[in-house]
Design a protein around this motif. Structure first.
Motif, PDB file in Angstrom:
ATOM      1  N   GLY A   8       0.812  -1.204   0.000  1.00  0.00           N
ATOM      2  CA  GLY A   8       0.000   0.000   0.000  1.00  0.00           C
ATOM      3  C   GLY A   8       0.843   1.248   0.000  1.00  0.00           C
ATOM      4  O   GLY A   8       0.707   2.072   0.887  1.00  0.00           O
ATOM      5  N   GLY A   9       1.714   1.414  -0.969  1.00  0.00           N
ATOM      6  CA  GLY A   9       2.582   2.570  -1.022  1.00  0.00           C
ATOM      7  C   GLY A   9       1.820   3.852  -1.271  1.00  0.00           C
ATOM      8  O   GLY A   9       0.697   3.857  -1.773  1.00  0.00           O
ATOM      9  N   LEU A  10       2.432   4.954  -0.907  1.00  0.00           N
ATOM     10  CA  LEU A  10       1.809   6.263  -1.038  1.00  0.00           C
ATOM     11  C   LEU A  10       1.530   6.609  -2.498  1.00  0.00           C
ATOM     12  O   LEU A  10       0.530   7.248  -2.798  1.00  0.00           O
ATOM     13  CB  LEU A  10       2.726   7.319  -0.411  1.00  0.00           C
ATOM     14  CG  LEU A  10       2.189   8.734  -0.330  1.00  0.00           C
ATOM     15  CD1 LEU A  10       0.951   8.769   0.562  1.00  0.00           C
ATOM     16  CD2 LEU A  10       3.242   9.665   0.209  1.00  0.00           C
ATOM     17  N   LEU A  11       2.383   6.170  -3.393  1.00  0.00           N
ATOM     18  CA  LEU A  11       2.234   6.503  -4.804  1.00  0.00           C
ATOM     19  C   LEU A  11       1.777   5.303  -5.631  1.00  0.00           C
ATOM     20  O   LEU A  11       2.101   5.188  -6.804  1.00  0.00           O
ATOM     21  CB  LEU A  11       3.557   7.042  -5.344  1.00  0.00           C
ATOM     22  CG  LEU A  11       4.117   8.256  -4.605  1.00  0.00           C
ATOM     23  CD1 LEU A  11       5.494   8.603  -5.127  1.00  0.00           C
ATOM     24  CD2 LEU A  11       3.191   9.435  -4.739  1.00  0.00           C
ATOM     25  N   ARG A  12       1.019   4.408  -5.032  1.00  0.00           N
ATOM     26  CA  ARG A  12       0.669   3.177  -5.738  1.00  0.00           C
ATOM     27  C   ARG A  12      -0.340   3.391  -6.851  1.00  0.00           C
ATOM     28  O   ARG A  12      -0.494   2.550  -7.718  1.00  0.00           O
ATOM     29  CB  ARG A  12       0.191   2.116  -4.761  1.00  0.00           C
ATOM     30  CG  ARG A  12      -1.248   2.213  -4.379  1.00  0.00           C
ATOM     31  CD  ARG A  12      -1.605   1.113  -3.451  1.00  0.00           C
ATOM     32  NE  ARG A  12      -2.948   0.639  -3.710  1.00  0.00           N
ATOM     33  CZ  ARG A  12      -3.592  -0.185  -2.947  1.00  0.00           C
ATOM     34  NH1 ARG A  12      -3.000  -0.658  -1.890  1.00  0.00           N
ATOM     35  NH2 ARG A  12      -4.801  -0.563  -3.238  1.00  0.00           N
ATOM     36  N   TYR A  13      -1.038   4.510  -6.867  1.00  0.00           N
ATOM     37  CA  TYR A  13      -1.997   4.793  -7.927  1.00  0.00           C
ATOM     38  C   TYR A  13      -1.404   5.677  -9.022  1.00  0.00           C
ATOM     39  O   TYR A  13      -2.127   6.191  -9.858  1.00  0.00           O
ATOM     40  CB  TYR A  13      -3.254   5.452  -7.346  1.00  0.00           C
ATOM     41  CG  TYR A  13      -4.058   4.502  -6.502  1.00  0.00           C
ATOM     42  CD1 TYR A  13      -4.875   3.547  -7.084  1.00  0.00           C
ATOM     43  CD2 TYR A  13      -3.987   4.539  -5.112  1.00  0.00           C
ATOM     44  CE1 TYR A  13      -5.606   2.666  -6.315  1.00  0.00           C
ATOM     45  CE2 TYR A  13      -4.713   3.669  -4.336  1.00  0.00           C
ATOM     46  CZ  TYR A  13      -5.523   2.734  -4.945  1.00  0.00           C
ATOM     47  OH  TYR A  13      -6.234   1.854  -4.179  1.00  0.00           O
ATOM     48  N   ALA A  14      -0.103   5.875  -9.006  1.00  0.00           N
ATOM     49  CA  ALA A  14       0.550   6.724 -10.006  1.00  0.00           C
ATOM     50  C   ALA A  14       0.644   5.987 -11.332  1.00  0.00           C
ATOM     51  O   ALA A  14       1.037   4.829 -11.391  1.00  0.00           O
ATOM     52  CB  ALA A  14       1.940   7.121  -9.522  1.00  0.00           C
TER      53      ALA A  14
END
Length: 191
Positions: A8-14
């Motif tokens: 669940g990384g902070l930029l996973r929807y990039a």
């Protein structure tokens, strides 16, 4: 569609555009953080010209360094603008993608799931919590993460200044030792 790095990384929807925005935003952040070192370099040149042997510090020299400081200010201003626009736009795009993913997960639920929800306030609380969390993530990406590269450069400048100070102290100590040794006054100095 959305790049999902493991976990669940902070930029996973990039996606690709977001990564390009992140690249330009990081470069802008680095340019923004270069303000102090570049200005110190320009001002050190002015001080060197002022302290030179001929002592002719004319208006032309002042104009030359004022123009360099103006160029530095314009460059830093453009870098800061690029930094904020890119990071903010990237955060908005990812927050929008998170909301879409939440809506998709809600729509995938069976009708019985919504029948079990007796109080409409619990549905409102879930939506409110998700909106609050997405807004917090958006603020983190747009405001906190973008400042990291410029803060790393500021810390490097502070470390360089600290090393310069300690180097000066060491140089003074060695000079004093050399002076005492040259006058053959070790015993008198110890006393």
């Amino acid at each position: 569609m959305a790049s999902k790095c493991g976990g669940g990384g902070l930029l996973r929807y990039a996606d690709g555009i977001d990564k390009l925005l992140l690249l330009f935003g990081t470069l802008g952040s680095i340019g923004d953080g270069m303000m102090s070192p570049v200005n110190m370099y320009i001002l050190s040149g002015a001080l060197n010209d002022y302290g030179s042997a001929d002592q002719s510090f004319s208006n032309d020299v002042v104009d030359k360094y004022a123009l360099r400081l103006l160029y530095s200010a314009i460059g830093v201003g453009i870098s800061a603008f690029i930094e904020r626009v890119c990071w903010t736009r990237c955060a908005e795009r990812q927050a929008s993608r998170m909301r879409v993913e939440y809506l998709k997960s809600v729509l995938r639920q069976e009708v019985g799931f919504f029948d079990d929800q007796t109080a409409s306030s619990s549905s409102f609380q879930v939506v409110s919590t998700v909106t609050s969390d997405v807004h917090s993530i958006q603020d983190t990406i747009a405001d906190k993460v973008c400042r990291l590269p410029s803060q790393l450069l500021k810390k490097c400048a502070e470390m360089k200044a600290a090393y310069g100070n300690t180097g000066g102290i060491a140089e003074q100590a060695i000079s004093s030792i050399g002076t005492v040794y040259s006058y053959v006054a070790e015993c008198q100095t110890l006393d």
